[in-house]
Scaffold this active site. Structure first.
Site, PDB file in Angstrom:
ATOM      1  N   THR A 160      36.460  -6.794  -9.606  1.00 25.18           N
ATOM      2  CA  THR A 160      35.253  -6.054  -9.185  1.00 25.18           C
ATOM      3  C   THR A 160      34.057  -6.605  -9.978  1.00 25.18           C
ATOM      4  O   THR A 160      33.475  -7.599  -9.567  1.00 25.18           O
ATOM      5  CB  THR A 160      35.410  -4.528  -9.364  1.00 25.18           C
ATOM      6  OG1 THR A 160      35.783  -4.239 -10.704  1.00 25.18           O
ATOM      7  CG2 THR A 160      36.451  -3.983  -8.408  1.00 25.18           C
ATOM      8  N   THR A 197      45.935   0.881 -17.717  1.00 21.68           N
ATOM      9  CA  THR A 197      44.589   0.336 -17.618  1.00 21.68           C
ATOM     10  C   THR A 197      44.067   0.409 -16.206  1.00 21.68           C
ATOM     11  O   THR A 197      44.725   0.909 -15.313  1.00 21.68           O
ATOM     12  CB  THR A 197      44.540  -1.131 -18.009  1.00 21.68           C
ATOM     13  OG1 THR A 197      43.166  -1.531 -18.012  1.00 21.68           O
ATOM     14  CG2 THR A 197      45.267  -2.006 -17.021  1.00 21.68           C
ATOM     15  N   SER A 412      23.604  -0.744  -6.613  1.00 25.52           N
ATOM     16  CA  SER A 412      22.330  -0.854  -5.905  1.00 25.52           C
ATOM     17  C   SER A 412      22.245  -2.135  -5.080  1.00 25.52           C
ATOM     18  O   SER A 412      22.938  -3.089  -5.346  1.00 25.52           O
ATOM     19  CB  SER A 412      21.178  -0.800  -6.894  1.00 25.52           C
ATOM     20  OG  SER A 412      21.352   0.322  -7.736  1.00 25.52           O
TER      21      SER A 412
END
Lengths: 412, 412
Positions: A160, A197, A412
């Site tokens: 990611t 994790t 954003s």
């Protein structure tokens, strides 16, 4: 760039007999990006996992836990794991559970097994519904490219905010025979695993009984993924899965055996390597910090103090600045919640430099020595409590401008 | 610039009969800077305080606590408080204690009282010895300018990384007579007070018995300075002191009285104002956030969840970016450590916007509404747990690039 952590070389990642990996570009959140991973297991495989303790545990975590538990009811072995990025499927209520179950059912149909033989995982933004139809539509593409020799792209397809894929391999001799193991992990923010994790997968070709694997996954997590923190934010989706495909020649079925010890040491070492890769690639990280707290009454208080230091924004910004403003470490020790701590016996070291002696500034401490260590990209903070034999180690990174930028801009 | 917090106007700060304030430029850390404050009290004054729970509590905190305790052994009332900035005298061992005691002895000699009648306070860098000789040399200058009408310069002289002085006054009618009170505070980083804040002083001209004042200072701190956090770092030097000079016409000697209630409400309101000034001037702050957790089993779990949200770097950076990435709030609630929390009943509001309903995204929630609230400089996060009647409120600020800059550069 990750701190002292070169990008893994695809050719160095060893295939593990009994597990094939396939990826897809399903457009979960963004187009033209690997965002789905399928790991298909041999029928001989055993799987064990540890998961987040976050009360908002994501829908796929709930489903994966239920499917692992149903193993004991002889529903058949786990046949595949499926991971998507771009959406965490957390904070999504009943619709989220339905989406995770739909994913399992679709993959089971493609692989010819039951939905309960699939484990789903998600990572990405929280509080938005998973676009499950796009995910399901991507599964045939992932299945079409299933290969044993696909670990590098597998590591890429679970990223990611990671700046680079995280993967490593190892071999270990167990009872004179070779076990091959390869693992991948991801995560760079919202990292303070608690039992596991963000996402970590470690597969090996040994045959390991379910009871032994259940024990080993906890032991490995407690010495690796459960000892790292970037920002103290325990994710809703943390999962660490240990897979023993059973396709190799080694079999381990007893915890009290030399074979278990040999295997466990190798699994722990590889788990630590994968966990460290997460810290080295921590959002905005410029330094890799090892915090060792020694001579404690018990491990719990050592961990409390280590995490208190590791989470202090003031300590982390001082390390970013390479400024030996080390009183901030003492403050963090002091508010860690160890209420009967006698600070007048405490000693603090920065690598080889003795900074605080018996709770105060070491008279021999020279700021130039502290400054020298602070310039390094790898630093050990060592605290000696002088009240027992217990110890704990936590790994973390510094807090930089880039951490703020990355997290102010992430969605954003 | 502090968030919606104009610089106090000196003329608005009311003198409190029975307390005079004097400052000095002693060159503790930097030249030409007000860095010493002396507050001289009338012999009728009572003083009560709460202090940091940090185990590395600073030498002056240890000395101030001992002197307050010796009050009960009739050593005579507290006659003066002395504060220095530039050095916290923490992590300084026996030499630090000697320096704090030397400060008290020097001021006592100048004022003609005992050293035990002086309370010392320090704030600044940790793990460096206090330059006590410079401090002592500055005391005559502070005494020379002692005045009742000196609160503004007093607030200036306790600043460290504060961008502006923090001070406010109030009057309250108690039993038909007026009590005048003025307070000052300081602090902008290393702020998560636990029993008190970095430094706060509130004086009033009422006559209040020691037992009543001891009760009131805890009550006020628990509803003000103990409900704020900037970075979760509990300082080594936190102190909040409540002073009743006894020079006015009001006397309060019973906790169970209407007079106590009238006085307490005014003291709490002024304490909150001073505490909020610290958050509004938090290092790098661009937003003032109120976190209200309601419908909990008990106050403790409400505070745990409120602080978990308030300390999450991911929540704080999202607020800095005005990005309604509100799943991060759910994650912070989930890892707050309330192990039996049923998230399926939880509701989350951002000001008037209902974001999460029964643990998932509210189907009626529109991102544009979240975006509208996130643009504001004052925002309330309201969490309803649906499991009881308890509630708690915590005030905090966002995490910006400037926080990192300020703390990476503070000492350099």
């Amino acid at each position: 760039m990750a701190v002292n952590s070169p990008i893994p070389v695809a050719a160095d990642l060893k295939p593990v007999a009994g597990i094939r990996l396939g990826h897809a570009e399903a457009g979960i959140r963004k187009a033209n990006r690997k965002d789905v991973l399928v790991m298909e297991l041999a029928p001989t495989a055993t799987v064990a996992g540890v998961f987040t303790t976050n009360r908002f545990c994501a829908a796929p975590v709930q489903v994966a836990k239920a499917h692992l538990e149903s193993l004991h009811m002889a529903s058949g072995p786990i046949r595949a794991l499926v991971v998507n990025t771009g959406n965490a499927n957390a904070g999504t209520g009943d619709a989220g559970l339905a989406a995770a179950n739909k994913t399992c059912a679709a993959l089971a149909e493609l692989l010819g097994c039951e939905a309960s033989q699939i484990l789903p995982f998600s990572t990405g933004v929280i509080l938005e519904q998973l676009p499950v139809d796009r995910l399901v539509a991507g599964l045939p593409q992932a299945i079409a490219n299933l290969q044993e020799d696909n670990w590098f792209r597998a590591a890429e397809s679970i990223m990611t905010t990671d700046t680079q894929p995280k993967a490593a391999s190892a071999t270990v001799q167990v009872g004179g025979r070779t076990v091959t193991m390869t693992g991948i992990s991801k995560g760079a923010g919202m990292i303070k695993p608690n039992m596991a994790t963000m996402l970590g997968y470690l597969a090996m070709d040994a045959k390991v009984s379910q009871a032994v694997l259940d024990h080993l996954v906890k032991q490995a997590a407690d010495q690796s993924f459960n000892c790292i923190t970037i920002d103290g934010d325990t994710s809703t989706n943390d999962s660490f899965m240990l897979i023993a495909t059973g396709a190799g020649s080694v079999e381990v079925s007893e915890i009290d055996s030399p074979e278990y010890e040999q295997l466990a040491q190798a699994v722990i070492a590889l788990s630590q390597k994968l966990a460290h890769m997460i810290i080295r690639d921590g959002e905005g990280a410029t330094k890799f910090m090892t915090i060792a707290v020694e001579q404690g009454h018990d491990v719990e208080e050592c961990r409390k103090i280590a995490y208190s230091i590791a989470h202090s924004p003031l300590v982390k910004t001082a390390f970013f600045a390479s400024d030996p403003n080390l009183g901030r470490i003492l403050a963090a020790i002091g508010y860690a919640g160890v209420t009967d701590l006698d600070v007048s016996k405490l000693n603090l070291y920065l690598d080889d430099v003795w900074v605080a002696k018996n709770g105060g500034r070491n008279p021999d401490y020279q700021e130039a020595d502290g400054q020298r260590v602070m310039q390094q990209s790898e630093i050990t903070i060592r605290v000696k409590l002088a009240r027992g034999e217990a110890q704990a180690t936590v790994w973390t990174c510094d807090l930089s401008h880039d951490y703020v930028s990355i997290n102010a801009d992430y969605r954003s």
